[in-house]
Enzyme design. Structure first.
Site, PDB file in Angstrom:
ATOM      1  CE1 TYR B 443       1.195   0.075   4.347  1.00 17.77           C
ATOM      2  CE2 TYR B 443      -1.337  -0.320   4.917  1.00 17.77           C
ATOM      3  CZ  TYR B 443      -0.057  -0.155   5.282  1.00 17.77           C
ATOM      4  OH  TYR B 443       0.261   0.046   6.532  1.00 17.77           O
ATOM      5  CD  GLU B 444       0.398   6.335   1.452  1.00 16.94           C
ATOM      6  OE1 GLU B 444      -1.083   5.813   1.745  1.00 16.94           O
ATOM      7  OE2 GLU B 444       0.577   7.303   0.774  1.00 16.94           O
TER       8      GLU B 444
END
Lengths: 605, 605
Positions: B443-444
């Site tokens: 993620y990110e």
């Protein structure tokens, strides 16, 4: 969960084109029936069983897990029916003697079978896999009477088997085993103690379970020299083979594990259970380790299995998921975005998985021929032959087990990475592969233990570097033979350098270990990984040379398959083999880098 | 589950002895109140909250997970009480403006707070963490009216926040976003669409949840240039700040995830929910990314967090578990076997974890000072200053996020490895750390996206190599300054070589990328990892030089702490930095190794 498709083209390439299995089988005492036609039919039938029966149960098996209720262990829905199909197909006895109802085929075929089964559903495959361990131990060490009593039902698969080594206080260090064996008047023993982490320790797939148990006789010396080996059935067996009531083997708990959740991992309490001594008293550990090489290579298969399955899932996703445009320009201009397989970094991940799956498969299929020879030594009662091939195999075992399982874990994680955030979601099944793969570097001897076994035992103690010298001689010969071929020169050059370096590093470690024993432990991890990368490089170059030959000389097979092999060999040499450089550098660093920091200075408050 | 102990000695070392935070804070517009005494008190109080409240909920939170029932999401037992304690402590507003009720302290203190909280319990920390993302976006882009309406409750922690970017068809490629925003007569918008993977998307910790949502206006251009940003509260808010009934944001499902199971990851359906435009129309993506550097460094912290926690667990186990004897002779002859910390290979694993935790912490604490300057640019309404420091930070961001999360995952897996088979069992909590860590590279922005951002955007496009030249100049200066110090010469020599090589490699890639755009994607992973290893080497050498100074000049602190830093620097240079060699070799290989294999030739049947 990716639907498994058996990679039969690759299997045929390795068996028929790279390692000449037809000639190998023709030269084996038990290989006459393994003619190409029979082998082909077995592979096809196995693939069908794996794709149609085992693969669909992989995700549901993980979600459901095993349950222990009222002392009974239940496997996930569908496992019992699949196991019945497995037994009906005669799969358990594939490589075991016909006198007990097996098919008597070479050991390597059993390994290839378990590779396919394990890729489709590793948890399921552990049940018959543990039985194989018990069967091999009994075959090799039990009396004829015990063999006659236990082998037929085990070979059929009607009974299962386990290996009961670990106890709460010890796993690796089996000298600490406490389970007791007290003699009964009739020659049997009363076994008492607790064993943990017992794979397939209890389940509902078979009528009975035959435990192979490490325990201590009353007057046994301390440590590893006082451990004996016993057959302890879950349900007592009468002289005619019929069942005779509980033997007080109690499954007191199932472990809650990160993965392989459909495989029942039991805590077993032996409460004065009746056991039968096999092998000589106090020589149990040696006996238990007779088939350790094959057992560990069976676990090495797990690395290939998870790399393959995760690759299959990631490849399908990479072809259909669309995100951004390839840096060199739109590949699918009519679509909203390019499929992610067009991004070079996604290809790097997919090709890493594929390189480890196919490179690992080649390493295992090569070593499997050694295990065939070893088994032939046993069948022919030729102790020298047995030892010779078991020793040869012994060099490959820690590399295959240690290196391939680490690469399988990496590949499984790369498969999640290709999926992005979706890789983290259970429904896709990619994270399950990573959780299932995670056990492979821990059991059957951790990676650290494999590393010590390789450098400390196999290289330094037993062979004084000879095993490295022999294998690098093979590599060097390949290098010399192919140096003039423009298509293969690059591999030959690299391999020649690494062969020389591997020898040199081995020599340096031998010399420094004489003065400093800590060197062995300090260097072992890097030596193992280095050996793995270089060994796999040889097997990729070998595949490339065969592919190059086939392309040069035509034939009926698709040339694209061979071109892909050449592309993969190049990838391996460009993107994976260079990792060996770091390990080469680290392994010769002083051991005090690791040993000097006092235990109490690891943290400060 | 390892009981977390905040590594305050290391935090103080970095803040006071390596990076001179007291002087740094004294030079900041919002740093006057961050005097050493205040900072010390905050760290102590935070450590206590983390150790006593958050850490004990980590394992139980994973076991229980979040539940969705009748449209309501419930967090695990104890989370609500812990969150109330968090709010009561004023922790949410630590680094946010006093005008909205915050404490107005520098951003870096908030980062250090979230490092401690995240190590104790990553899942819990995500709830206030996502709120911070929403707060930063609102502060920077919303009208004063919206700020006044939303910021006080968010700063207090009474309301939570989220970032709603991902949709089923797109995550990385946000140009594919489909969620619609249709204007209402009163200037607000009707937001309709489905967002997935929304961390903290729904829960029972706060009265309201403020969603920051990417959506398209009716006449928006296609792709990334047609995306706007909206505030969409879960419950409508009246002009006086009181709550006004449902806003039709429906949590239709919670994702079943591999880890961070106590963090609610929601599928949110916006059904003509009322939203308020922030930032300019169609400029939503840029606005969303304003605080991307700090958000990504917030995720980089996860690498340090999991390395630290897994290290703490593995260290405790390695001191108490006994197996075999050290190769150089018995270390604890009176015991049945030596504690496994006496085995060099176990030390290698522990020291790897420790090196990544402490090396990563140093990298983050350094970059955190840049983010303080960036925030000061905003506070001082100095766009040039803001941009200058945000750009500087932009070079570190992908390295910290991409490299440290990968190392955190490796460290978490090593922690399991130290435990052997016991690492695979849920009760010990070690496998949870590996599962929790697994999300951090996804993620990110996945690691692959960080790699592209670093090489493609930061190095080649935006700065034409200047960012590398500047940072390697810092390294080279360090090398020159310490070359004559016998205790540091070794680090200086290695660093000098790597600084030169890093520049050379960058130059080569710049040249070849001009002719072949695929080079960027093909080399990006290796360039990222190489940059990470070399950057961390600098921060280890820096710590070693400070430790060496302190040892030479005495002082009141224990010398053992500094000696341990020196031992760890040596370990990093001997066992981890050499991995950069492989990446250096692979990054300059032809891109066609990756791109040439046709999509349809990845498998053959």
């Amino acid at each position: 969960m990716p639907a498994y498709k058996a990679p039969l083209r690759d299997t045929r390439f390795l068996m028929n084109e790279v390692f000449d299995y037809p000639a190998h089988y023709a030269g084996l005492a038990n290989g006459k029936d393994a003619d190409p036609e029979t082998v082909g039919a077995i592979l096809e039938a196995c693939a069908q069983f794996c794709e149609q029966t085992l693969s669909p149960l992989n995700l549901s098996g993980d979600q459901e897990g095993c349950t222990l209720k009222d002392g009974k262990v239940t496997t996930p829905k569908g496992f019992k029916e699949a196991y019945e199909e497995f037994v009906a197909g005669g799969w358990q006895g594939l490589s075991h003697p016909t006198e007990y109802g097996g098919q008597g085929l070479p050991m390597s075929l059993g390994l290839i079978k378990s590779e396919m089964m394990g890729t489709a559903n590793w948890s399921f495959t552990m049940y018959p896999g543990l039985s194989l361990g018990a069967m091999n131990t009994i075959l090799q060490h039990a009396s004829q009477e015990l063999k006659d009593l236990y082998m037929p039902a085990l070979t059929e698969g009607r009974w299962g088997g386990t290996m009961c080594l670990t106890e709460p206080q010890c796993g690796t260090d089996l000298g600490q085993v406490k389970t007791k064996a007290e003699p009964n008047a009739d020659g049997s023993y009363r076994i008492s103690g607790t064993k943990i982490f017992i794979s397939s320790g209890d389940h509902d797939l078979t009528e009975n379970i035959v435990h192979i148990v490490l325990a201590r006789l009353p007057d046994a010396p301390a440590g590893t020299r006082g451990i004996s080996l016993f057959i302890v059935p879950k349900i007592k067996v009468k002289a005619d083979g019929s069942l005779d009531g509980s033997n007080n083997v109690v499954c007191s708990a199932l472990e809650h594990k990160m993965g392989i959740r459909a495989s029942a991992t039991a805590v077993l309490n032996f409460e004065e259970s009746t056991g039968y001594l096999i092998a000589e008293p106090n020589k149990g550990l040696e006996a238990m380790f007779t088939f350790m090489n094959t057992a560990r290579i069976g676990t090495a298969v797990q690395g290939v299995a998870h790399a393959e399955l995760s690759f299959q899932g990631a490849l399908a996703y990479a072809k259909e998921r669309r995100s951004m445009r390839a840096l060199s320009g739109k590949k699918e201009p009519e679509k909203v975005a390019d499929a992610i397989i067009h991004h070079a970094d996604v290809r790097r991940m997919l090709m890493t998985q594929k390189a480890f799956a196919e490179g690992g498969r080649a390493m295992i299929y090569f070593a499997a021929q050694y295990s065939d020879h070893m088994v032939n030594g046993i069948l022919e009662n030729d102790a020298k032959k047995y030892k010779e091939w078991d020793d040869k195999l012994g060099f490959f075992t820690p590399i295959l087990k240690g290196f391939l399982t680490e690469m399988g874990l990496e590949s499984a994680n790369l498969g999640m990475q290709v999926f992005g955030g979706h890789g983290y979601i259970k429904e896709h099944g990619m994270e399950q592969i990573a959780r299932d793969a995670r056990i492979s570097t821990l059991y059957e001897g951790t990676t650290g233990i494999q590393a010590l076994d390789l450098l400390g035992r196999k290289v330094l103690l037993t062979t004084r570097g000879k095993c490295v010298r022999e294998f690098t001689a093979t590599i060097a010969k390949f290098a010399v033979d192919h140096l003039r071929n423009p298509k293969l020169r690059r591999y030959a050059t690299d391999l020649g350098r690494y062969a020389a370096e591997w020898n040199l590093l081995t020599m340096r470690l031998m010399l420094s270990a004489r003065k400093d024993r800590d060197v062995v432990s300090a260097a072992s991890h890097h030596f193992l990984m280095y050996s793995g990368y270089v060994m796999m490089a040889y097997f990729w170059a070998l595949q490339a040379s065969v592919a190059n030959d086939k392309l040069a000389h035509g034939g009926s097979e698709k040339p694209e398959f061979y071109k892909a092999k050449l592309a993969m060999a190049r990838f391996y040499f460009d993107h994976l083999l260079p990792r060996a450089k770091g390990h080469a550098s680290s392994m010769i660093k002083p051991s005090k880098t690791l040993t000097k920091l006092p235990v109490e200075h690891f943290v400060f408050e």
